[in-house]
Motif scaffolding. Structure first.
Motif, short mmCIF file in Angstrom:
data_model
loop_
_atom_site.label_atom_id
_atom_site.label_comp_id
_atom_site.label_asym_id
_atom_site.label_seq_id
_atom_site.Cartn_x
_atom_site.Cartn_y
_atom_site.Cartn_z
N ALA A 155 0.84 -1.21 0.00
CA ALA A 155 0.00 0.00 0.00
C ALA A 155 0.87 1.25 0.00
CB ALA A 155 -0.92 0.00 1.21
N THR A 156 0.44 2.26 -0.78
CA THR A 156 1.18 3.51 -0.89
C THR A 156 0.24 4.69 -0.72
OG1 THR A 156 0.88 3.61 -3.28
CG2 THR A 156 2.85 2.47 -2.50
N ASN A 157 0.82 5.89 -0.67
CA ASN A 157 0.02 7.10 -0.56
C ASN A 157 -1.01 7.15 -1.68
OD1 ASN A 157 1.42 8.04 1.67
ND2 ASN A 157 2.81 9.28 0.46
N GLY A 158 -2.23 7.52 -1.32
CA GLY A 158 -3.31 7.62 -2.30
C GLY A 158 -4.15 6.36 -2.43
N ASP A 159 -3.67 5.25 -1.90
CA ASP A 159 -4.44 4.01 -1.95
C ASP A 159 -5.58 4.05 -0.94
OD1 ASP A 159 -2.77 2.95 -3.87
OD2 ASP A 159 -1.69 1.63 -2.48
N TYR A 160 -6.66 3.35 -1.28
CA TYR A 160 -7.78 3.19 -0.35
C TYR A 160 -7.65 1.84 0.33
CZ TYR A 160 -10.09 7.30 -2.18
OH TYR A 160 -10.41 8.59 -2.50
N VAL A 161 -7.91 1.84 1.63
CA VAL A 161 -7.79 0.62 2.43
C VAL A 161 -9.01 0.48 3.34
CG1 VAL A 161 -5.26 0.55 2.41
CG2 VAL A 161 -6.42 1.84 4.20
N LEU A 162 -9.30 -0.76 3.71
CA LEU A 162 -10.31 -1.02 4.73
C LEU A 162 -9.59 -1.14 6.06
CD1 LEU A 162 -12.70 -3.63 3.10
CD2 LEU A 162 -13.17 -1.24 3.62
N VAL A 163 -10.09 -0.44 7.07
CA VAL A 163 -9.43 -0.41 8.38
C VAL A 163 -10.37 -0.98 9.43
CG1 VAL A 163 -8.39 1.08 10.13
CG2 VAL A 163 -8.08 1.60 7.71
N HIS A 164 -9.84 -1.90 10.21
CA HIS A 164 -10.59 -2.50 11.32
C HIS A 164 -9.71 -2.44 12.56
CE1 HIS A 164 -13.35 -5.06 13.45
NE2 HIS A 164 -12.38 -5.92 13.69
N VAL A 165 -10.22 -1.88 13.62
CA VAL A 165 -9.54 -1.70 14.91
C VAL A 165 -8.10 -1.20 14.76
CG1 VAL A 165 -11.03 -3.24 16.25
CG2 VAL A 165 -8.98 -4.18 15.19
N GLY A 166 -7.90 -0.23 13.88
CA GLY A 166 -6.60 0.41 13.73
C GLY A 166 -5.64 -0.26 12.78
N PHE A 167 -6.07 -1.34 12.12
CA PHE A 167 -5.22 -2.05 11.17
C PHE A 167 -5.84 -2.01 9.78
CE2 PHE A 167 -3.87 -3.78 15.16
CZ PHE A 167 -2.54 -4.09 14.99
N ALA A 168 -5.05 -1.64 8.78
CA ALA A 168 -5.50 -1.74 7.40
C ALA A 168 -5.45 -3.21 7.03
CB ALA A 168 -4.59 -0.92 6.49
N ILE A 169 -6.60 -3.76 6.62
CA ILE A 169 -6.69 -5.20 6.38
C ILE A 169 -6.84 -5.57 4.90
CG2 ILE A 169 -7.49 -5.77 8.70
CD1 ILE A 169 -10.36 -5.89 7.53
N GLN B 70 -6.80 -3.70 0.61
CA GLN B 70 -6.84 -2.56 -0.31
C GLN B 70 -8.12 -2.66 -1.12
OE1 GLN B 70 -2.38 -2.78 -1.60
NE2 GLN B 70 -3.30 -0.97 -2.50
N ILE B 71 -8.73 -1.50 -1.40
CA ILE B 71 -9.93 -1.46 -2.22
C ILE B 71 -9.79 -0.32 -3.22
CG2 ILE B 71 -11.44 -2.46 -0.45
CD1 ILE B 71 -12.41 0.40 0.17
N ASN B 72 -10.67 -0.28 -4.21
CA ASN B 72 -10.61 0.82 -5.17
C ASN B 72 -11.47 1.99 -4.67
OD1 ASN B 72 -13.34 0.39 -6.02
ND2 ASN B 72 -12.64 -1.16 -7.46
N GLU B 73 -11.28 3.13 -5.28
CA GLU B 73 -11.97 4.35 -4.85
C GLU B 73 -13.49 4.20 -4.98
OE1 GLU B 73 -11.88 9.17 -5.68
OE2 GLU B 73 -10.70 7.83 -6.94
N GLU B 74 -13.94 3.54 -6.02
CA GLU B 74 -15.38 3.35 -6.23
C GLU B 74 -16.01 2.58 -5.07
OE1 GLU B 74 -18.22 0.91 -9.31
OE2 GLU B 74 -16.42 1.84 -10.12
N HIS B 75 -15.34 1.51 -4.63
CA HIS B 75 -15.85 0.74 -3.50
C HIS B 75 -15.86 1.58 -2.23
CE1 HIS B 75 -15.48 -3.01 -0.73
NE2 HIS B 75 -16.70 -2.56 -0.76
N ALA B 76 -14.79 2.34 -2.00
CA ALA B 76 -14.73 3.20 -0.81
C ALA B 76 -15.88 4.20 -0.81
CB ALA B 76 -13.39 3.93 -0.76
N ASN B 77 -16.13 4.83 -1.96
CA ASN B 77 -17.22 5.81 -2.04
C ASN B 77 -18.58 5.16 -1.82
OD1 ASN B 77 -15.52 8.01 -2.43
ND2 ASN B 77 -15.51 7.74 -4.65
N SER B 78 -18.75 3.95 -2.30
CA SER B 78 -19.99 3.21 -2.10
C SER B 78 -20.25 2.95 -0.62
CB SER B 78 -19.95 1.90 -2.87
OG SER B 78 -21.07 1.11 -2.58
#
Length: 84
Positions: free
Chosen positions: A41-55, A57-65
């Motif tokens: 994962a790098t700057n600008g990537d979208y991630v799913l975070v659970h209890v303080g941990f990025a678990i 990577q997802i795309n921007e469309e999924h994050a916005n949804s």
């Protein structure tokens, strides 16, 4: 219920493989997140975070949804209230 929240990595503050940390933006709320599970994962990537941990990577469309669903459920305001 446990919920992972999407966010965008805005900076990586620690590159150590075991303690890799970054700042993640959750629709205006920024928190430190452990990125150790996602070494690619790098700057600008979208991630799913659970209890303080990025678990994951997802795309921007999924994050916005997901954020749209949280808005519809009035859950984004709860996130802002819980933020330190």
């Amino acid at each position: 219920m446990c919920l992972a929240i999407p966010g965008k990595i805005v900076s990586i503050t620690e590159e150590d493989a075991i303690n890799r940390q970054g700042i993640v933006d959750f629709e205006g709320i920024r928190n430190s997140v452990n990125l150790s599970f996602l070494p690619e994962a790098t700057n600008g990537d979208y991630v799913l975070v659970h209890v303080g941990f990025a678990i994951s990577q997802i795309n921007e469309e999924h994050a916005n949804s997901v954020f749209e669903t949280l808005r519809e459920m009035d859950e984004l305001e709860d996130l802002k209230e819980e933020s330190p």
